[in-house]
Design a protein around this motif. Structure first.
Motif, PDB file in Angstrom:
ATOM      1  N   GLY A  93       0.851  -1.196   0.000  1.00  0.00           N
ATOM      2  CA  GLY A  93       0.000   0.000   0.000  1.00  0.00           C
ATOM      3  C   GLY A  93       0.879   1.236   0.000  1.00  0.00           C
TER       4      GLY A  93
ATOM      5  N   ASP B 258      -6.020   1.634  -8.137  1.00  0.00           N
ATOM      6  CA  ASP B 258      -7.324   1.918  -7.535  1.00  0.00           C
ATOM      7  C   ASP B 258      -7.606   3.412  -7.604  1.00  0.00           C
TER       8      ASP B 258
ATOM      9  N   GLN C  85      -0.277   5.758  -9.066  1.00  0.00           N
ATOM     10  CA  GLN C  85       0.718   5.843  -8.001  1.00  0.00           C
ATOM     11  C   GLN C  85       2.010   5.096  -8.358  1.00  0.00           C
TER      12      GLN C  85
ATOM     13  N   SER D 164       1.801   1.949   5.886  1.00  0.00           N
ATOM     14  CA  SER D 164       1.452   3.219   6.504  1.00  0.00           C
ATOM     15  C   SER D 164       0.113   3.678   5.927  1.00  0.00           C
TER      16      SER D 164
HETATM   17  C1  LIG Z   1      -3.865   6.248   1.993  1.00  0.00           C
HETATM   18  S1  LIG Z   1      -2.796   5.447   0.846  1.00  0.00           S
HETATM   19  C2  LIG Z   1      -1.273   5.439   1.790  1.00  0.00           C
HETATM   20  C3  LIG Z   1      -0.060   5.505   0.907  1.00  0.00           C
HETATM   21  C4  LIG Z   1       1.299   5.477   1.617  1.00  0.00           C
HETATM   22  N1  LIG Z   1       1.499   4.249   2.367  1.00  0.00           N
HETATM   23  C5  LIG Z   1       1.490   6.681   2.490  1.00  0.00           C
HETATM   24  O1  LIG Z   1       1.523   6.541   3.721  1.00  0.00           O
HETATM   25  O2  LIG Z   1       1.614   7.781   1.938  1.00  0.00           O
HETATM   26  C6  LIG Z   1      -3.365   3.748   0.904  1.00  0.00           C
HETATM   27  C7  LIG Z   1      -2.563   2.814  -0.025  1.00  0.00           C
HETATM   28  O3  LIG Z   1      -2.920   1.450   0.234  1.00  0.00           O
HETATM   29  C8  LIG Z   1      -3.126   0.774  -1.018  1.00  0.00           C
HETATM   30  N2  LIG Z   1      -3.905  -0.444  -0.769  1.00  0.00           N
HETATM   31  C9  LIG Z   1      -5.175  -0.546  -0.323  1.00  0.00           C
HETATM   32  N3  LIG Z   1      -5.538  -1.850  -0.212  1.00  0.00           N
HETATM   33  C10 LIG Z   1      -4.452  -2.593  -0.575  1.00  0.00           C
HETATM   34  C11 LIG Z   1      -4.183  -4.006  -0.666  1.00  0.00           C
HETATM   35  N4  LIG Z   1      -5.115  -4.923  -0.344  1.00  0.00           N
HETATM   36  N5  LIG Z   1      -2.956  -4.402  -1.085  1.00  0.00           N
HETATM   37  C12 LIG Z   1      -2.001  -3.502  -1.396  1.00  0.00           C
HETATM   38  N6  LIG Z   1      -2.204  -2.164  -1.323  1.00  0.00           N
HETATM   39  C13 LIG Z   1      -3.404  -1.712  -0.912  1.00  0.00           C
HETATM   40  C14 LIG Z   1      -3.744   1.869  -1.872  1.00  0.00           C
HETATM   41  O4  LIG Z   1      -3.659   1.598  -3.247  1.00  0.00           O
HETATM   42  C15 LIG Z   1      -2.836   3.053  -1.486  1.00  0.00           C
HETATM   43  O5  LIG Z   1      -1.599   3.002  -2.174  1.00  0.00           O
END
Ligand SMILES: C[S@@+](CC[C@H](N)C(=O)[O-])C[C@H]1O[C@@H](n2cnc3c(N)ncnc32)[C@H](O)[C@@H]1O
Length: 216
Positions: free
Chosen positions: A22, A46, A51, A85
Motif C-alpha cells: 500500500g 485503484d 501511483q 502506513s
Molecule cells: C492512503 S494510501 C497510503 C499511501 C502510503 N502508504 C502513504 O503513507 O503515503 C493507501 C494505499 O494502500 C493501497 N492499498 C489498499 N488496499 C491494498 C491491498 N489490499 N494491497 C495492497 N495495497 C493496498 C492503496 O492503493 C494506497 O496506495
C-alpha cells in the motif's frame, strides 16, 4: 524506533530488503534509498490513480500488486521488514490471511512496521481493532519491538520455539508440513503460520556464482 547503533537505518547492513504494501507514491522506499535499503513497493490500480507510475518516475522500484488472494511473488523469508502506513488494509479479514502472508515473507526476526489509527486512536472502533490485532499477532508469536505515537513495530520470532509452546488448537494453525512456503506463482494464500524448516538452506556455506547457488 529500533535504536540500531549509530542510528543507522540499515543496521550495519543487516536490514536491506523492505516490502512496502500500500505504498502510494512510494515515499517510504524513496526515503530509505539513501540508507542503502532496497524497498519493493506495491499498490494496486485503484482510486489512488497512477501511483506506481509516479513511483517509477521518481526512480523507486515499485510494481502493481495487491494483497488479495494470491501469494505475492516472493519465496518465504524474502524481507527483513514489511511496512504499511495508512494502507487501510483490513488485517483481520479471513482469519488474518493477509498478515499471515506478510509473516511468510519475513525473515526470522523480521519486522512489520505499522502506522495506522488503530495503533493510537482511542475511539471504541479503533480500540476494538487494536485489541483484535494484538491478540492475533500474539498468537502468531510476534512481539512489540517498539511503539511510539502512531506507529507500532512488531517482530516475528527467530525460531519455532514459541509455535511449539502454543496451546493445542490455537489459531492460526501451523501450515501443513508438506506445504511448500516458496511456491508462489499463482498460489493461493493460506491462513496458516509458515514454521521454519529444520533444513538449513541458504546457510553461510552457500554462495552465488554466475546465477547458480553452490553449497559446501
Ligand atoms: C492512503 S494510501 C497510503 C499511501 C502510503 N502508504 C502513504 O503513507 O503515503 C493507501 C494505499 O494502500 C493501497 N492499498 C489498499 N488496499 C491494498 C491491498 N489490499 N494491497 C495492497 N495495497 C493496498 C492503496 O492503493 C494506497 O496506495
Amino acid at each position: 524506533m529500533l535504536n540500531f547503533s549509530n542510528n543507522n537505518l540499515n543496521n550495519e547492513g543487516r536490514l536491506r530488503t523492505v516490502l512496502d504494501v500500500g505504498c502510494g507514491v512510494a515515499s517510504f522506499g524513496g526515503y530509505l534509498l539513501s540508507s542503502d535499503i532496497i524497498t519493493m513497493s506495491l499498490a494496486p490500480n485503484d482510486v489512488h490513480q497512477n501511483q506506481i507510475q509516479f513511483a517509477l518516475e521518481r526512480g523507486i522500484p515499485a510494481y502493481l500488486g495487491i494483497l488479495g488472494t494470491k501469494r505475492l511473488p516472493y519465496p518465504s523469508r524474502s524481507f527483513e521488514l514489511a511496512h504499511c502506513s495508512r494502507c487501510r488494509i483490513d488485517w483481520l479479514q479471513r482469519d488474518g490471511i493477509l498478515l499471515l502472508e506478510l509473516d511468510r515473507l519475513l525473515r526470522p526476526g523480521g519486522y512489520f512496521a505499522y502506522s495506522s489509527p488503530e495503533a493510537y486512536a482511542q475511539d471504541e472502533e479503533n480500540l476494538r481493532i487494536w485489541k483484535e490485532m494484538s491478540d492475533l499477532v500474539g498468537r502468531m508469536c510476534w512481539r512489540i519491538a517498539s511503539k511510539r505515537n502512531q506507529t507500532v513495530i512488531w517482530q516475528k520470532p527467530l525460531t519455532n520455539d514459541c509455535y511449539k509452546e502454543r496451546e493445542p488448537g490455537t489459531r492460526p494453525p501451523l501450515c501443513q508440513s508438506d506445504a511448500d512456503p516458496d511456491a508462489v506463482w499463482g498460489v493461493n494464500m493460506e491462513a496458516c503460520i509458515t514454521p521454519y524448516s529444520d533444513r538449513e538452506y541458504f546457510s553461510s556455506h552457500c554462495y552465488l556464482l554466475a546465477f547458480d547457488f553452490y553449497c559446501s
